[in-house]
Design an enzyme around this catalytic site. Structure first.
Site, PDB file in Angstrom:
ATOM      1  N   HIS A  75      34.292  -6.873  54.401  1.00  0.00           N
ATOM      2  CA  HIS A  75      35.427  -6.959  54.070  1.00  0.00           C
ATOM      3  C   HIS A  75      36.998  -7.599  54.186  1.00  0.00           C
ATOM      4  CE1 HIS A  75      31.574  -5.795  50.690  1.00  0.00           C
ATOM      5  NE2 HIS A  75      31.571  -6.713  52.285  1.00  0.00           N
TER       6      HIS A  75
ATOM      7  N   GLY B  77      27.491   7.208  52.836  1.00  0.00           N
ATOM      8  CA  GLY B  77      28.477   6.512  51.706  1.00  0.00           C
ATOM      9  C   GLY B  77      28.797   5.433  51.146  1.00  0.00           C
ATOM     10  N   THR B  78      27.525   4.518  50.934  1.00  0.00           N
ATOM     11  CA  THR B  78      27.524   3.430  50.636  1.00  0.00           C
ATOM     12  C   THR B  78      26.283   3.214  49.283  1.00  0.00           C
ATOM     13  OG1 THR B  78      27.614   1.253  51.066  1.00  0.00           O
ATOM     14  CG2 THR B  78      26.248   2.574  52.411  1.00  0.00           C
ATOM     15  N   SER B  79      26.740   1.857  48.163  1.00  0.00           N
ATOM     16  CA  SER B  79      25.799   2.683  46.929  1.00  0.00           C
ATOM     17  C   SER B  79      24.866   1.552  47.377  1.00  0.00           C
ATOM     18  CB  SER B  79      26.579   2.685  45.837  1.00  0.00           C
ATOM     19  OG  SER B  79      27.127   0.966  46.222  1.00  0.00           O
TER      20      SER B  79
ATOM     21  N   TYR C 229      46.380  -4.558  45.073  1.00  0.00           N
ATOM     22  CA  TYR C 229      45.852  -4.569  47.042  1.00  0.00           C
ATOM     23  C   TYR C 229      47.196  -4.441  47.352  1.00  0.00           C
ATOM     24  CZ  TYR C 229      41.367  -6.347  45.877  1.00  0.00           C
ATOM     25  OH  TYR C 229      39.961  -6.958  45.843  1.00  0.00           O
TER      26      TYR C 229
ATOM     27  N   GLN D  76      32.447  -1.597  55.051  1.00  0.00           N
ATOM     28  CA  GLN D  76      32.216  -2.122  54.241  1.00  0.00           C
ATOM     29  C   GLN D  76      33.884  -2.026  53.334  1.00  0.00           C
ATOM     30  OE1 GLN D  76      29.052  -2.380  51.356  1.00  0.00           O
ATOM     31  NE2 GLN D  76      28.705  -0.400  52.667  1.00  0.00           N
ATOM     32  N   ASN D  77      34.535  -1.105  54.605  1.00  0.00           N
ATOM     33  CA  ASN D  77      35.894  -0.833  54.159  1.00  0.00           C
ATOM     34  C   ASN D  77      37.127  -1.793  54.558  1.00  0.00           C
ATOM     35  OD1 ASN D  77      34.323   1.064  52.548  1.00  0.00           O
ATOM     36  ND2 ASN D  77      35.319   2.907  54.386  1.00  0.00           N
TER      37      ASN D  77
ATOM     38  N   ARG E  89      46.442  -0.429  46.661  1.00  0.00           N
ATOM     39  CA  ARG E  89      45.271  -0.114  47.664  1.00  0.00           C
ATOM     40  C   ARG E  89      45.836   0.235  49.062  1.00  0.00           C
ATOM     41  NH1 ARG E  89      43.557  -0.184  43.729  1.00  0.00           N
ATOM     42  NH2 ARG E  89      44.294   1.879  43.810  1.00  0.00           N
TER      43      ARG E  89
ATOM     44  N   ASP F 288      40.338  -0.006  54.545  1.00  0.00           N
ATOM     45  CA  ASP F 288      40.809   1.035  55.129  1.00  0.00           C
ATOM     46  C   ASP F 288      40.928   0.778  56.547  1.00  0.00           C
ATOM     47  OD1 ASP F 288      39.178   3.221  56.111  1.00  0.00           O
ATOM     48  OD2 ASP F 288      39.190   3.301  54.165  1.00  0.00           O
TER      49      ASP F 288
END
Ligand code: APR
Length: 228
Positions: A104, A170-172, A53, A86-87, A56, A89
């Site tokens: 998250h 941009g999310t699966s 992390y 969900q990011n 990251r 950043d």
């Protein structure tokens, strides 16, 4: 004024140079989730988790918001905009979006390993082993690991229920409970999904698919909504 709700994932930050998780060059190609992103991993090898992390965080601090983050901030000129990301950043905030919910967690804060409600702003890019919270326990990244509760879900559900228009970028849609949020959007609400590879997860046919990278597809959609 319309309420626009936007659910974002790693793909929106890809053009800022941050790796996604499940693409072929994604983070989970180079690391095992079980080694770096679970409470067990932290018990077994906290240094490895901390290093992962810290890297990251270094990447996030070096990155800049891209055209997609900036376009979503412009949307506030005409609409009430809630971003559920969900990011981990902070690129939505740095682009100027004012209502951003981090499902998250956020990497620019640290968290007590004894009480997840205790979080703190961070100065530099590193949390060191030996850095302690006010309870005397080791600080870790303020991120939600696999197997941990997602305390912001209730708030996120309430936001989705109020949407007049919903955008997914941009999310699966592979990770729950986040992926389940689309089911709380009203059945009459227009839904747009911007992704060069729209995930094949049985999305309703009425969802409008924009098969573009976020940096191209989101500004186009935002321009249309601002001119509507
Ligand atoms: N623009 C838009 N979408 C993109 C781009 C781009 N330039 N590049 C890739 N994508 C899409 C991919 O096609 C894919 O659908 O972004 C998505 C990325 O999916 P994941 O890597 O699975 O990321 P995400 O859905 O955010 O992951 C969810 O998994 O590991 C956890 O906690 C982590 O929040 C994360 C969660």
């Amino acid at each position: 004024m319309k309420n626009i709700v936007v659910l974002t994932g790693a793909g929106i930050s890809a053009e800022s140079g941050l790796l996604t998780f499940r693409d072929t060059d994604g983070l989970w190609e180079g690391y095992n989730i079980e080694d770096v992103a679970t409470p067990d991993a932290w018990q077994r090898n906290p240094e490895l988790v901390q290093d992962f992390y810290n890297m990251r965080r270094g990447d996030v601090l070096a990155a800049q918001p891209n055209a997609a983050h900036l376009a979503l901030a412009r949307l506030q000129e005409k609409y009430t905009v809630d971003i559920i990301t969900q990011n981990i950043d902070d690129l939505h905030e740095r682009a100027g979006s004012s209502q951003v919910l981090h499902l998250h967690g956020i990497i620019t804060r640290s968290q007590s390993s004894a009480n997840p409600e205790l979080t703190y702003p961070l100065e530099g890019s590193e949390i060191k082993m030996g850095d302690l919270c006010e309870l005397g326990s080791q600080l870790r990244a303020h991120v939600v690991w696999f197997g941990e509760p997602v305390p912001m879900m209730e708030k996120a559900i309430a936001i989705c229920e109020q949407a007049d228009l919903f955008i997914i970028v941009g999310t699966s849609l592979a990770v729950y409970p986040a992926a389940g949020l689309v089911h709380y959007v009203g059945s009459e609400v227009p839904v747009y999904i911007v992704d060069p590879n729209v995930p094949d997860v049985g999305l309703p046919a009425r969802f409008v698919k924009i098969q573009e990278k976020a940096g191209t597809g989101v500004p186009q959609l935002v321009d249309e909504l601002l001119n509507a």
